[in-house]
Design a protein around this motif. Structure first.
Motif, mmCIF file in Angstrom:
data_model
loop_
_atom_site.group_PDB
_atom_site.id
_atom_site.type_symbol
_atom_site.label_atom_id
_atom_site.label_comp_id
_atom_site.label_asym_id
_atom_site.label_seq_id
_atom_site.Cartn_x
_atom_site.Cartn_y
_atom_site.Cartn_z
ATOM 1 N N ALA A 237 1.415 -1.719 0.155
ATOM 2 C CA ALA A 237 0.254 -0.111 -0.038
ATOM 3 C C ALA A 237 0.570 1.745 -0.338
ATOM 4 O O ALA A 237 0.128 1.936 -0.903
ATOM 5 C CB ALA A 237 -0.915 0.010 1.157
ATOM 6 N N ALA A 238 1.824 1.558 0.646
ATOM 7 C CA ALA A 238 2.875 2.189 0.631
ATOM 8 C C ALA A 238 3.157 3.039 -0.718
ATOM 9 O O ALA A 238 3.893 4.100 -0.646
ATOM 10 C CB ALA A 238 4.060 2.080 1.433
ATOM 11 N N GLU A 239 3.641 1.945 -1.904
ATOM 12 C CA GLU A 239 3.455 2.573 -3.329
ATOM 13 C C GLU A 239 3.313 3.589 -3.546
ATOM 14 O O GLU A 239 3.266 4.821 -4.050
ATOM 15 C CB GLU A 239 4.158 1.239 -3.900
ATOM 16 N N ASN A 240 1.094 3.766 -3.370
ATOM 17 C CA ASN A 240 0.449 4.800 -3.687
ATOM 18 C C ASN A 240 0.482 5.536 -2.249
ATOM 19 O O ASN A 240 -0.331 6.313 -2.072
ATOM 20 C CB ASN A 240 -0.959 4.164 -4.266
ATOM 21 N N LEU A 241 0.949 5.689 -0.936
ATOM 22 C CA LEU A 241 0.679 6.134 0.028
ATOM 23 C C LEU A 241 -0.589 5.837 0.740
ATOM 24 O O LEU A 241 -1.179 7.146 1.151
ATOM 25 C CB LEU A 241 1.081 7.971 -0.070
ATOM 26 N N THR A 242 -1.415 4.979 0.380
ATOM 27 C CA THR A 242 -2.432 4.460 0.577
ATOM 28 C C THR A 242 -2.501 4.050 2.364
ATOM 29 O O THR A 242 -1.764 2.868 2.711
ATOM 30 C CB THR A 242 -3.648 3.574 -0.142
ATOM 31 N N PRO A 243 -3.161 4.857 2.742
ATOM 32 C CA PRO A 243 -3.699 4.892 4.270
ATOM 33 C C PRO A 243 -4.016 3.022 4.738
ATOM 34 O O PRO A 243 -4.930 2.730 3.685
ATOM 35 C CB PRO A 243 -4.178 5.827 4.879
ATOM 36 N N VAL A 244 -3.685 2.802 5.509
ATOM 37 C CA VAL A 244 -4.147 0.753 5.871
ATOM 38 C C VAL A 244 -4.157 1.075 8.119
ATOM 39 O O VAL A 244 -3.541 1.794 8.882
ATOM 40 C CB VAL A 244 -2.984 -0.209 5.863
ATOM 41 N N VAL A 245 -5.759 0.363 7.402
ATOM 42 C CA VAL A 245 -6.316 0.023 9.269
ATOM 43 C C VAL A 245 -5.773 -1.494 9.334
ATOM 44 O O VAL A 245 -6.470 -2.214 8.460
ATOM 45 C CB VAL A 245 -7.530 0.477 9.063
ATOM 46 N N ALA A 246 -5.438 -1.912 10.354
ATOM 47 C CA ALA A 246 -5.014 -3.233 10.692
ATOM 48 C C ALA A 246 -4.810 -3.616 12.383
ATOM 49 O O ALA A 246 -5.151 -2.958 13.269
ATOM 50 C CB ALA A 246 -3.010 -3.172 10.446
ATOM 51 N N GLU A 247 -6.203 -4.847 12.346
ATOM 52 C CA GLU A 247 -6.158 -5.312 13.202
ATOM 53 C C GLU A 247 -5.876 -6.993 13.066
ATOM 54 O O GLU A 247 -6.161 -7.825 12.668
ATOM 55 C CB GLU A 247 -7.822 -5.566 13.301
ATOM 56 N N LEU A 248 -5.025 -6.933 14.271
ATOM 57 C CA LEU A 248 -3.652 -8.195 13.930
ATOM 58 C C LEU A 248 -4.190 -8.961 15.792
ATOM 59 O O LEU A 248 -5.551 -9.318 15.840
ATOM 60 C CB LEU A 248 -2.953 -7.759 13.899
ATOM 61 N N GLY A 249 -2.985 -9.982 15.082
ATOM 62 C CA GLY A 249 -2.977 -10.705 16.375
ATOM 63 C C GLY A 249 -3.592 -10.721 17.716
ATOM 64 O O GLY A 249 -2.940 -9.749 17.961
ATOM 65 N N GLY A 250 -2.726 -12.159 18.669
ATOM 66 C CA GLY A 250 -3.476 -11.577 20.368
ATOM 67 C C GLY A 250 -2.344 -12.352 20.593
ATOM 68 O O GLY A 250 -2.517 -13.816 20.572
ATOM 69 N N LYS A 251 -2.134 -12.899 21.756
ATOM 70 C CA LYS A 251 -2.308 -13.016 23.007
ATOM 71 C C LYS A 251 -2.429 -12.952 24.243
ATOM 72 O O LYS A 251 -2.165 -12.803 25.413
ATOM 73 C CB LYS A 251 -0.041 -13.739 22.853
ATOM 74 N N SER A 252 -3.572 -12.769 23.890
ATOM 75 C CA SER A 252 -4.039 -12.672 25.501
ATOM 76 C C SER A 252 -4.181 -13.026 26.848
ATOM 77 O O SER A 252 -3.987 -14.283 26.915
ATOM 78 C CB SER A 252 -5.842 -12.299 25.562
ATOM 79 N N GLY A 253 -3.995 -12.275 27.865
ATOM 80 C CA GLY A 253 -4.002 -12.486 28.804
ATOM 81 C C GLY A 253 -5.146 -12.791 29.862
ATOM 82 O O GLY A 253 -6.185 -11.851 28.945
ATOM 83 N N ASN A 254 -5.408 -13.269 30.273
ATOM 84 C CA ASN A 254 -6.785 -13.688 30.781
ATOM 85 C C ASN A 254 -6.452 -14.305 32.527
ATOM 86 O O ASN A 254 -5.993 -15.327 32.950
ATOM 87 C CB ASN A 254 -7.395 -15.295 30.305
ATOM 88 N N ILE A 255 -6.987 -12.940 33.779
ATOM 89 C CA ILE A 255 -6.349 -13.160 35.360
ATOM 90 C C ILE A 255 -7.747 -13.711 35.791
ATOM 91 O O ILE A 255 -9.042 -12.890 35.414
ATOM 92 C CB ILE A 255 -6.538 -11.578 35.251
ATOM 93 N N ILE A 256 -7.043 -15.027 36.516
ATOM 94 C CA ILE A 256 -8.162 -15.227 37.584
ATOM 95 C C ILE A 256 -7.235 -14.453 39.045
ATOM 96 O O ILE A 256 -6.387 -15.298 39.232
ATOM 97 C CB ILE A 256 -8.220 -16.469 37.583
ATOM 98 N N PHE A 257 -7.928 -13.772 39.146
ATOM 99 C CA PHE A 257 -7.966 -13.447 41.040
ATOM 100 C C PHE A 257 -8.726 -14.575 42.106
ATOM 101 O O PHE A 257 -8.990 -15.051 41.551
ATOM 102 C CB PHE A 257 -8.597 -12.246 40.704
ATOM 103 N N ASP A 258 -7.889 -14.343 43.507
ATOM 104 C CA ASP A 258 -8.332 -15.645 43.918
ATOM 105 C C ASP A 258 -9.840 -15.120 44.505
ATOM 106 O O ASP A 258 -10.117 -16.054 45.029
ATOM 107 C CB ASP A 258 -7.705 -15.209 45.438
ATOM 108 N N ASP A 259 -10.181 -13.782 43.967
ATOM 109 C CA ASP A 259 -12.068 -13.432 44.662
ATOM 110 C C ASP A 259 -12.775 -14.012 43.452
ATOM 111 O O ASP A 259 -13.973 -13.325 43.669
ATOM 112 C CB ASP A 259 -12.187 -12.221 44.997
#
Length: 480
Positions: A237-259
């Motif tokens: 896209a940069a060849e034409n300076l076309t703007p890009v929005v990117a939604e990419l991957g994850g490695k989500s933390g899932n926190i389980i508290f003691d309560d």
């Protein structure tokens, strides 16, 4: 569903003769399901021409007319929810019990239809003058939207709906691995009265995708997928300076508290982890961080939920666990598991094998859980994109936040606690675009969604998501 090739949708026409096809495989059986025509550069050219003409026609309509057409489209989607859900299953064998992205599509269409007649600019004073200074928002024109195989209808809702509400035309590229629901959505756009060419559907692989993002007629690109492909998209896209929005991957933390409510936390964590889409989701809660005082109890409950989840025919409404997308994905995921075992990344509590018996011909992997995983290991740092999760312990809030943030990703984080103060404090400390408290990732059209760090940039949903498809113009009228 086999037979004649499934064609592209350009303007009002189905195009089946593109010179290249893809044999779509149904992941639950490993058998051919359809032959899909694949778009190339010439097809992108034709689609851009159709989109330009349709966008001019679209903007010639009044805002209330455009609003009403989008409501008509939402009504058409509502009337075909069952059909679209079935096509979702045929696309990538997601269990029908989880194939609710058609409802999501309808919701986003209704939400953004309401914005079509409310896009407002402003008038501002200017220094040293009594001139009239207007600030207006206008569509880009023709935008390209690239969807992953695991969420074509979700992306149609979160990206195509605001793009249309903003006044753009769209060329929508679903993956060749899952094009069927997207193509039906394109037909519904025509049936609802949208101008032919306003929404074009071009299933394509790397060649067609590259032609799309390089095309000078594409004024903005919205990409959802992995980081490696995103880098290629941004470079092209940069060849034409076309703007890009990117939604990419994850490695989500899932926190389980003691309560936390451990029964509810175990159920939600199993759903958001290995069960939903077999872990093939950027929102997958793949790193479970559990307070040491409740670690053993939680793990027991979590494994029990996984053991009780039926696997099988994704068309069976009782099934909660399906296959991964392809043979190559299955091999990649199992290789990741084998490498983690050989490296001593953690204790393998369950899973790690291909399912046999009546499921042997499909691409089924057992839900896989590693315990006591070091957060620096590849198992905790690399997006597996499969039904594989790691569990580790923490002893205090600060350690939980540090571990959750110790990743290059930042799309989602999950927190389970009954303490409202802790929920607020921890959610603000987490480096993530979304934080879900005692909940799964329930994306809605009212809330902006997107990533921090290498999970992308830009947003879908809410006013922020609409602004991604609008550009700003200043008009100054001299009066002095």
């Amino acid at each position: 569903m086999t037979g004649a090739p499934v064609g592209l949708l350009i303007g009002g026409d189905r195009i089946t003769s593109t010179g290249h096809t893809h044999e779509h495989i149904f992941p639950a059986t490993g058998l051919p399901n359809a032959t899909v025509a694949m778009a190339g550069a010439a097809d992108v050219d034709r689609a851009v021409d159709a989109a330009r003409a349709a966008q001019r026609e679209w903007m010639a309509q009044t805002v209330d007319m455009r609003r009403d057409r989008l409501i008509d489209l939402a009504d058409a989607v509502h009337q075909h929810l069952d059909e679209l859900a079935t096509l979702n299953v045929q696309d990538y064998a997601v269990p029908i019990s989880f194939a609710g992205t058609a409802h999501m599509l309808e919701g986003f269409l209704r939400h953004f239809a309401g914005y079509a007649d409310k896009i407002a600019g402003s008038s501002t004073p200017v220094s040293g003058s009594f001139d009239v200074n207007l600030v207006e928002r206008e569509p880009y024109g023709v935008v390209g939207v690239i969807a992953p195989w695991n969420g074509a209808l979700a992306v149609a809702g979160s990206c195509v709906a605001p793009a249309l509400a903003a006044g753009n035309a769209v060329i929508f590229k679903p993956s060749e691995l899952a094009p069927l629901a997207a193509l039906r959505f394109g037909e519904l756009c025509l049936e609802a009265g949208l101008p032919p060419g306003l929404v074009n559907i071009l299933p394509a692989g790397a060649e067609g995708g590259d032609a799309l993002v390089r095309h000078p007629g594409i004024r903005k690109v919205h990409f959802t997928g992995g980081g490696t492909t995103a880098r290629a998209v941004i470079r092209a896209a940069a060849e034409n300076l076309t703007p890009v929005v990117a939604e990419l991957g994850g490695k989500s933390g899932n926190i389980i508290f003691d309560d936390a409510d451990l029964d509810r936390a175990a159920m939600l964590s199993a759903h958001q982890g290995p069960l939903m889409q077999s872990g093939q989701s950027c929102a997958c809660a793949s790193r479970l961080l559990v307070h040491a005082s409740v670690y053993d109890t939680f793990v027991e409950k979590f494994l029990a939920v996984l053991d009780s989840a039926p696997a099988g025919d994704p068309f069976d409404p009782l099934v909660r666990f399906g296959p991964v997308i392809s043979e190559s994905a299955l091999t990649r995921i199992l290789d990741t598991v084998d490498l983690a075992v050989s490296a001593g990344a953690g204790e393998l509590l369950t899973g790690g094998k291909r399912m046999g018996g009546p499921l042997a011909q499909g691409f089924y992997i057992e839900p896989t859980v590693f315990a006591d995983v070091d957060n620096s290991s590849p198992l905790a740092q690399t997006e597996t994109f499969g039904p594989v999760v790691s569990i580790s312990r923490f002893t205090d809030d600060d350690q939980a936040v540090r571990t959750a943030n110790d990743t290059r990703y930042g799309l989602n984080a999950f927190v389970h606690t009954r303490d409202l103060r802790r929920a607020h404090r921890v959610s603000r400390a987490l480096e993530s675009g979304s934080v879900w408290i005692n909940s799964t990732s329930r994306i809605s059209p009212q809330g902006p969604y997107g990533g921090y760090k290498q999970s992308g940039f830009g947003r879908t949903g809410g006013w922020e998501g609409l602004l991604e498809f609008l550009q700003t113009k200043t008009i100054r009228i001299g009066l002095d």
